[in-house]
Design an enzyme around this catalytic site. Structure first.
Site, PDB file in Angstrom:
ATOM      1  N   ARG A   1     -94.358  45.996  83.853  1.00  0.00           N
ATOM      2  CA  ARG A   1     -95.457  46.974  83.855  1.00  0.00           C
ATOM      3  C   ARG A   1     -96.687  46.454  84.573  1.00  0.00           C
ATOM      4  O   ARG A   1     -97.024  45.285  84.422  1.00  0.00           O
ATOM      5  CB  ARG A   1     -95.892  47.258  82.409  1.00  0.00           C
TER       6      ARG A   1
ATOM      7  N   TYR B   1     -72.944  46.485  71.851  1.00  0.00           N
ATOM      8  CA  TYR B   1     -74.259  46.213  71.293  1.00  0.00           C
ATOM      9  C   TYR B   1     -75.036  47.523  71.189  1.00  0.00           C
ATOM     10  O   TYR B   1     -75.432  48.102  72.196  1.00  0.00           O
ATOM     11  CB  TYR B   1     -75.048  45.220  72.154  1.00  0.00           C
TER      12      TYR B   1
ATOM     13  N   ASP C   1     -78.424  49.397  69.527  1.00  0.00           N
ATOM     14  CA  ASP C   1     -79.654  49.332  68.752  1.00  0.00           C
ATOM     15  C   ASP C   1     -79.511  50.296  67.575  1.00  0.00           C
ATOM     16  O   ASP C   1     -78.675  51.199  67.595  1.00  0.00           O
ATOM     17  CB  ASP C   1     -80.853  49.739  69.621  1.00  0.00           C
TER      18      ASP C   1
HETATM   19  P1  FAD Z   1     -73.398  46.071  60.610  1.00  0.00           P
HETATM   20  O1  FAD Z   1     -74.835  46.145  60.232  1.00  0.00           O
HETATM   21  O2  FAD Z   1     -72.871  44.768  61.096  1.00  0.00           O
HETATM   22  O3  FAD Z   1     -72.516  46.538  59.360  1.00  0.00           O
HETATM   23  C1  FAD Z   1     -71.130  46.329  59.288  1.00  0.00           C
HETATM   24  C2  FAD Z   1     -70.816  46.047  57.825  1.00  0.00           C
HETATM   25  O4  FAD Z   1     -69.392  46.056  57.651  1.00  0.00           O
HETATM   26  C3  FAD Z   1     -71.300  44.660  57.368  1.00  0.00           C
HETATM   27  O5  FAD Z   1     -72.111  44.795  56.234  1.00  0.00           O
HETATM   28  C4  FAD Z   1     -70.009  43.923  57.059  1.00  0.00           C
HETATM   29  O6  FAD Z   1     -70.139  43.016  55.961  1.00  0.00           O
HETATM   30  C5  FAD Z   1     -69.077  45.062  56.715  1.00  0.00           C
HETATM   31  N1  FAD Z   1     -67.645  44.731  56.881  1.00  0.00           N
HETATM   32  C6  FAD Z   1     -67.063  44.227  57.996  1.00  0.00           C
HETATM   33  N2  FAD Z   1     -65.756  44.036  57.766  1.00  0.00           N
HETATM   34  C7  FAD Z   1     -65.515  44.416  56.496  1.00  0.00           C
HETATM   35  C8  FAD Z   1     -64.348  44.427  55.672  1.00  0.00           C
HETATM   36  N3  FAD Z   1     -63.193  43.964  56.111  1.00  0.00           N
HETATM   37  N4  FAD Z   1     -64.451  44.897  54.397  1.00  0.00           N
HETATM   38  C9  FAD Z   1     -65.637  45.323  53.925  1.00  0.00           C
HETATM   39  N5  FAD Z   1     -66.781  45.309  54.655  1.00  0.00           N
HETATM   40  C10 FAD Z   1     -66.716  44.875  55.926  1.00  0.00           C
HETATM   41  N6  FAD Z   1     -81.354  46.901  66.655  1.00  0.00           N
HETATM   42  C11 FAD Z   1     -82.570  47.454  66.837  1.00  0.00           C
HETATM   43  O7  FAD Z   1     -82.666  48.679  66.983  1.00  0.00           O
HETATM   44  N7  FAD Z   1     -83.711  46.689  66.847  1.00  0.00           N
HETATM   45  C12 FAD Z   1     -83.669  45.331  66.674  1.00  0.00           C
HETATM   46  O8  FAD Z   1     -84.704  44.677  66.676  1.00  0.00           O
HETATM   47  C13 FAD Z   1     -82.385  44.711  66.493  1.00  0.00           C
HETATM   48  N8  FAD Z   1     -82.300  43.387  66.315  1.00  0.00           N
HETATM   49  C14 FAD Z   1     -81.063  42.817  66.167  1.00  0.00           C
HETATM   50  C15 FAD Z   1     -80.982  41.422  66.016  1.00  0.00           C
HETATM   51  C16 FAD Z   1     -79.741  40.820  65.856  1.00  0.00           C
HETATM   52  C17 FAD Z   1     -79.635  39.324  65.682  1.00  0.00           C
HETATM   53  C18 FAD Z   1     -78.564  41.621  65.877  1.00  0.00           C
HETATM   54  C19 FAD Z   1     -77.199  40.988  65.744  1.00  0.00           C
HETATM   55  C20 FAD Z   1     -78.640  42.988  66.006  1.00  0.00           C
HETATM   56  C21 FAD Z   1     -79.885  43.608  66.158  1.00  0.00           C
HETATM   57  N9  FAD Z   1     -80.003  44.989  66.279  1.00  0.00           N
HETATM   58  C22 FAD Z   1     -81.236  45.553  66.480  1.00  0.00           C
HETATM   59  C23 FAD Z   1     -78.809  45.862  66.219  1.00  0.00           C
HETATM   60  C24 FAD Z   1     -78.520  46.340  64.794  1.00  0.00           C
HETATM   61  O9  FAD Z   1     -78.272  45.226  63.963  1.00  0.00           O
HETATM   62  C25 FAD Z   1     -77.317  47.257  64.800  1.00  0.00           C
HETATM   63  O10 FAD Z   1     -77.585  48.406  65.564  1.00  0.00           O
HETATM   64  C26 FAD Z   1     -76.879  47.743  63.418  1.00  0.00           C
HETATM   65  O11 FAD Z   1     -77.029  46.786  62.431  1.00  0.00           O
HETATM   66  C27 FAD Z   1     -75.421  48.119  63.504  1.00  0.00           C
HETATM   67  O12 FAD Z   1     -74.987  48.672  62.295  1.00  0.00           O
HETATM   68  P2  FAD Z   1     -73.449  48.668  61.955  1.00  0.00           P
HETATM   69  O13 FAD Z   1     -73.308  49.447  60.699  1.00  0.00           O
HETATM   70  O14 FAD Z   1     -72.660  49.080  63.120  1.00  0.00           O
HETATM   71  O15 FAD Z   1     -73.054  47.130  61.748  1.00  0.00           O
HETATM   72  N1  UDP Z   2     -85.204  37.525  78.009  1.00  0.00           N
HETATM   73  C1  UDP Z   2     -85.775  36.447  78.655  1.00  0.00           C
HETATM   74  N2  UDP Z   2     -86.915  35.896  78.139  1.00  0.00           N
HETATM   75  C2  UDP Z   2     -87.494  36.362  77.012  1.00  0.00           C
HETATM   76  C3  UDP Z   2     -86.914  37.477  76.363  1.00  0.00           C
HETATM   77  C4  UDP Z   2     -85.759  38.029  76.889  1.00  0.00           C
HETATM   78  O1  UDP Z   2     -85.271  35.988  79.662  1.00  0.00           O
HETATM   79  O2  UDP Z   2     -88.516  35.807  76.588  1.00  0.00           O
HETATM   80  C5  UDP Z   2     -83.952  38.074  78.588  1.00  0.00           C
HETATM   81  C6  UDP Z   2     -82.693  37.493  77.971  1.00  0.00           C
HETATM   82  O3  UDP Z   2     -81.754  37.369  79.021  1.00  0.00           O
HETATM   83  C7  UDP Z   2     -82.225  38.552  77.025  1.00  0.00           C
HETATM   84  C8  UDP Z   2     -82.656  39.833  77.739  1.00  0.00           C
HETATM   85  O4  UDP Z   2     -83.879  39.474  78.383  1.00  0.00           O
HETATM   86  O5  UDP Z   2     -80.836  38.490  76.830  1.00  0.00           O
HETATM   87  C9  UDP Z   2     -82.856  41.016  76.824  1.00  0.00           C
HETATM   88  O6  UDP Z   2     -83.870  40.696  75.909  1.00  0.00           O
HETATM   89  P1  UDP Z   2     -84.026  41.427  74.534  1.00  0.00           P
HETATM   90  O7  UDP Z   2     -85.192  40.872  73.807  1.00  0.00           O
HETATM   91  O8  UDP Z   2     -83.942  42.883  74.773  1.00  0.00           O
HETATM   92  O9  UDP Z   2     -82.703  40.887  73.856  1.00  0.00           O
HETATM   93  P2  UDP Z   2     -82.001  41.167  72.493  1.00  0.00           P
HETATM   94  O10 UDP Z   2     -82.196  39.895  71.728  1.00  0.00           O
HETATM   95  O11 UDP Z   2     -82.614  42.363  71.843  1.00  0.00           O
HETATM   96  O12 UDP Z   2     -80.596  41.361  72.957  1.00  0.00           O
END
Ligand code: FAD
Ligand code: UDP
Length: 378
Positions: A183, A360, A362
């Site tokens: 931006r 992946y 959100d």
């Molecule tokens: P999950 O939340 O993983 O739920 C799946 C569930 O199924 C789990 O509780 C698991 O225990 C259960 N399960 C699996 N297998 C079995 C089984 N055999 N028996 C019984 N239960 C089972 N999204 C955003 O919008 N903003 C963010 O800032 C953001 N940050 C993130 C940071 C990280 C580190 C990660 C990994 C993801 C992030 N996300 C974020 C994405 C977000 O986590 C997901 O969109 C959301 O949690 C997905 O929901 P889900 O129900 O598909 O999966």
């Molecule tokens: N990224 C980076 N520097 C930062 C933050 C992010 O290079 O300080 C890059 C990194 O490759 C990352 C991508 O931007 O995988 C997407 O970032 P975002 O924060 O959206 O990643 P998320 O953890 O949500 O997947």
């Protein structure tokens, strides 16, 4: 034995939103989860009055008004705006890349000065590619240099990305970096979306609200008693790992995982921001999250005398670890397609969410997908 319209495997956002919508339509649901709590990856543990995001920081953001109204009808959201800071060798830069970052990087003060600086860096990158006969960026390194220039790539992208993905930027797909906004205004809001926030009182309130009135069982693994669960409902909603559902018959899908190191301090404020990224290669963690800043503002920060941080270490996934990020490279995508072909033939099983779809998503995308399911139309 009770009989249900839906057995929902997984109480994350997909499972909980599905159960909520089905319950509203008068359907009888049972939600099971193998973890000792509900909520999947948005689950928080309250420690010392602070909601700690146990599976990584979660910030809700969307431009979809229907989704925003839906989540706010369950629980009100606060005004949290994600504005992470990058720390490179002790010097701080604002993210995403905006006029503040350009000022900190080069001392430029106007958009015109910033355009000129970036154009100069971009054209050097393009010239270098052309000299090698390359027209389109082939990987993340080339893409980043063409998008924002070498200085920002070297200081703010390279080390962070290589730590996060455990691979060289020159071996990563270009699309990963296209997600980051660039931006020419002084705006540190990480997301371009219209709505953003954290549920007031934490994500568990969102999950409990979605699952209100619905039967749930935690500590219950679908695969430990599969035949019994399958006989208990007309339809199954499966949100676990799709390769596990099919007993890994084609092979195992791969993930990246994150290890969290949590620390409690007897001070009200550790880093002055919820998210600080460590963008140099030599610091072993990718970022530090200070959880209280998601939900405490102004004097609330000082009034709560302790603080909790999590350092995030990104590592390769092995059996028994949490599968966080699907590795959507060619090899894994082809493997997933084989499982998807089987899933599409199932009549009474709905596969949904980031593990079952190996994608992946959100949070807002997960909700959007559930609301759009055939089951909930008209
Ligand atoms: P999950 O939340 O993983 O739920 C799946 C569930 O199924 C789990 O509780 C698991 O225990 C259960 N399960 C699996 N297998 C079995 C089984 N055999 N028996 C019984 N239960 C089972 N999204 C955003 O919008 N903003 C963010 O800032 C953001 N940050 C993130 C940071 C990280 C580190 C990660 C990994 C993801 C992030 N996300 C974020 C994405 C977000 O986590 C997901 O969109 C959301 O949690 C997905 O929901 P889900 O129900 O598909 O999966
Ligand atoms: N990224 C980076 N520097 C930062 C933050 C992010 O290079 O300080 C890059 C990194 O490759 C990352 C991508 O931007 O995988 C997407 O970032 P975002 O924060 O959206 O990643 P998320 O953890 O949500 O997947």
């Amino acid at each position: 034995m009770e009989h249900y319209d839906y057995l929902i495997v997984g109480s994350g956002l997909f499972g909980a939103t599905f159960a909520h919508q089905a319950h509203k339509k008068g359907k009888k649901c049972l939600v099971i989860d193998k973890r000792p709590h509900l909520g999947g990856n948005v689950y928080c543990e309250n420690i010392e009055g602070i909601n700690v995001h146990k599976y990584g920081a979660h910030i809700f953001h969307t431009s979809n008004k229907t989704v925003w109204d839906f989540v706010n009808s369950i629980v009100e959201f606060n005004r949290y705006t994600n504005s992470p800071i990058a720390n490179y060798k002790g010097k701080l830069y604002n993210l995403p890349f905006n006029m503040n970052t350009f000022y900190q990087m080069w001392g430029v003060k106007t958009p015109n000065e910033a355009y000129a600086k970036i154009e100069e860096q971009k054209s050097t990158a393009i010239a270098l590619m052309k000299a090698e006969g390359i027209i389109e960026p082939r990987n993340l390194e080339e893409q980043a240099r063409v998008l924002i220039g070498n200085d920002i790539y070297e200081l703010l992208i390279k080390g962070y990305t290589e730590k996060q993905w455990g691979r060289k930027c020159s071996d990563l797909p270009a699309f990963i970096i296209k997600r980051l906004p660039v931006r020419f205004i002084f705006d540190n809001n990480y997301f371009d979306d219209r709505y953003q926030g954290i549920p007031i009182g934490g994500y568990n309130r969102l999950i409990n609200g979605l699952l209100d009135g619905i039967a749930t069982r935690t500590g219950t693994n679908f695969f430990e008693n599969r035949t019994q669960w399958e006989s208990m409902a007309d339809k199954i909603v499966f949100t676990g790992k799709i390769d596990e559902f099919y007993d890994y018959k084609f092979g195992k899908l791969e993930y990246r995982t994150v290890r969290f190191e949590e620390e409690i301090f007897d001070i009200p404020n550790y880093q002055g921001n919820a998210v600080v990224n460590y963008t140099e290669r030599d610091v072993p963690y990718t970022r530090i999250i200070e959880h209280k800043h998601f939900e405490m503002f102004g004097s609330e920060i000082e009034n709560c005398t302790k603080t909790i941080i999590s350092k995030e270490f990104s590592t390769e996934w092995k059996d028994g670890m949490e599968p966080y990020y699907p590795i959507n490279d060619q090899k894994n995508n082809i493997l997933y397609l084989q499982y998807e072909t089987l899933a599409k033939q199932e009549k009474n099983i709905i596969f949904g969410g980031r593990l079952a779809e190996y994608k992946y998503y959100d949070m807002h995308k997960i909700i959007e997908k559930v609301l759009a399911l055939q089951e909930f139309q008209q």
